[in-house]
Design an enzyme around this catalytic site. Sequence first.
Site, mmCIF file in Angstrom:
data_model
loop_
_atom_site.group_PDB
_atom_site.id
_atom_site.type_symbol
_atom_site.label_atom_id
_atom_site.label_comp_id
_atom_site.label_asym_id
_atom_site.label_seq_id
_atom_site.Cartn_x
_atom_site.Cartn_y
_atom_site.Cartn_z
ATOM 1 N N HIS A 16 49.582 35.683 35.233
ATOM 2 C CA HIS A 16 49.963 37.004 34.710
ATOM 3 C C HIS A 16 51.472 37.074 34.507
ATOM 4 O O HIS A 16 51.950 37.560 33.475
ATOM 5 C CB HIS A 16 49.529 38.115 35.682
ATOM 6 N N LYS A 63 34.188 46.129 38.542
ATOM 7 C CA LYS A 63 34.669 45.199 39.562
ATOM 8 C C LYS A 63 34.816 45.881 40.916
ATOM 9 O O LYS A 63 35.190 47.041 41.001
ATOM 10 C CB LYS A 63 36.043 44.636 39.160
ATOM 11 N N ARG A 96 42.619 32.197 28.501
ATOM 12 C CA ARG A 96 42.575 30.849 29.062
ATOM 13 C C ARG A 96 41.694 29.908 28.270
ATOM 14 O O ARG A 96 41.886 28.708 28.290
ATOM 15 C CB ARG A 96 42.087 30.903 30.507
ATOM 16 N N SER A 137 42.636 35.489 39.055
ATOM 17 C CA SER A 137 42.539 36.397 40.200
ATOM 18 C C SER A 137 41.303 36.090 41.023
ATOM 19 O O SER A 137 41.333 36.178 42.250
ATOM 20 C CB SER A 137 42.515 37.852 39.723
#
Length: 150
Positions: free
Chosen positions: A17, A41, A90, A127
């Site tokens: 990040h 989440k 990614r 994360s």
Amino acid sequence: MKRAIFPGSFDPFTIGHDDIVQRGLQLFDEIIIGIGRNSVKNETFPIREREAAIKKIYADNPKVKVLIYDGLTVDFAKAQNAHFILRGIRGMSDFEYERNLAEANQHLGGIETILLYTRPELAYVSSTLVRDLCRYNQDVSSFVPNNKKL
């Protein structure tokens, strides 16, 4: 002024990040890191704790602000007078997801999305990885800015 928001749950904020923010600062005059509440989440770290940690990272950089928001990201961008959303990707699965969000944000609010590819040496950092390592009491200092221990 070119202002972008960098939205995410940042649970926790990683070196990946931070790399996107640093590279984004070459493109934008100001970046607002928006910590969104994600109803899907389960949070590992309390949102105020994440806010404080990220603010500490950028305490000496007036070009970076950190805010918590609820609701749609496009509405947050408009409320902050930001015309861009900055995101990192990614791989291909991230690309498909981000493309759909970018098209929706463009349609809903005329907000442009700028995607930066993650540097290859950081592509595995997420994360989720950091949370999993934390659950098993592993050292995560190499995955978070300033080698911080969580």
